[in-house]
Design a protein around this motif. Sequence first.
Motif, PDB file in Angstrom:
ATOM      1  N   ALA A 150      45.221  20.201  28.599  1.00 60.01           N
ATOM      2  CA  ALA A 150      46.474  20.786  28.130  1.00 60.01           C
ATOM      3  C   ALA A 150      46.694  22.200  28.636  1.00 60.01           C
ATOM      4  O   ALA A 150      47.736  22.801  28.363  1.00 60.01           O
ATOM      5  CB  ALA A 150      46.533  20.764  26.605  1.00 60.01           C
ATOM      6  N   ASP A 151      45.741  22.737  29.368  1.00 53.91           N
ATOM      7  CA  ASP A 151      45.953  24.024  30.021  1.00 53.91           C
ATOM      8  C   ASP A 151      46.899  23.892  31.211  1.00 53.91           C
ATOM      9  O   ASP A 151      47.432  24.894  31.695  1.00 53.91           O
ATOM     10  CB  ASP A 151      44.616  24.603  30.487  1.00 53.91           C
ATOM     11  N   HIS A 165      50.583  20.426  26.451  1.00 49.71           N
ATOM     12  CA  HIS A 165      50.696  21.763  27.027  1.00 49.71           C
ATOM     13  C   HIS A 165      51.974  22.436  26.538  1.00 49.71           C
ATOM     14  O   HIS A 165      51.958  23.602  26.115  1.00 49.71           O
ATOM     15  CB  HIS A 165      50.703  21.681  28.556  1.00 49.71           C
TER      16      HIS A 165
END
Length: 294
Positions: free
Chosen positions: A111-112, A124
């Motif tokens: 999710a970065d 994200h």
Amino acid sequence: MITVMGATGHVGRQITQRLLDAGEPVRAIGRNPHVLAALAAAGAETWAGDAADAAFLTRAFRGADAVHTLLPYDPTWPDFGAEQQRLGEAIVTAVQAAGVRRVVALSSLGADLPEGTGFIASLHEQEQRLRRVPGLDLLVLRPGVFFESIAAAVDLVRALGVNADAVAPDVPVPMIATRDVAEAAAAALLARDWSGVQVRELHGPRDLTYAQATAILGAAIDRPALEYVRLPDAEMVRDLVEAGFSPDTATLHVEMGRALSDGTIVPRERRNAATTTPTPFEAVVAELVQDPVA
């Protein structure tokens, strides 16, 4: 009071029970009447409603010392991203309107990254929405692949004689039990000891390849020769659509598989005592594949 979204799901139900066991007042939000009834019997204050209804969520969040949030998932949604955006915006609106000061948000490894990760791209976006809430103490949990999502295919595996998915067979992947995710979330909600924005990855007890996970699954169902097959993308999409996925969610599933396979989705933290959790895949499989008739 702690409010738990998704209290009728795998992770949320276990979070709620752990908080109740610790003597914490819990407001459990969900849509499954049977599970909500069980949580009410255990002592939770239960609220049934639509997670996309910001007014409902605002009422459920109001007065809570901390809130556990997540984005619901439905593989039949024709436009997955649009539904996730609608849900995510409702959550953030409710957090602000209710004056919530602490949130534990369930997210995922990967999710970065803003794109190229299939379903995870919507997480994200949600992390970014929550980060923009003024004064919010936000703890983001990013677990690896759930063991339960692999073991859930056991009926299909028995029927087909192979385990198939979109991930390369020989790539080590952080995998974790939902109980360990719930334990981390519940511990944080009880402690309420973080400030600002923090991210914690949860890697499970050890990385496994899909071939290794399939061998463990095969041993548990008395099929020691069970093989894992990575299907071609188009074939995987077709099979998922036939299984009930929308074309959009099937495509996102395959994109996520590619991202796990090519190293796009990888841990950003080193494996250590904080990121490593105790429950092995073998223990989860043994529980999930029991068939008293066999």
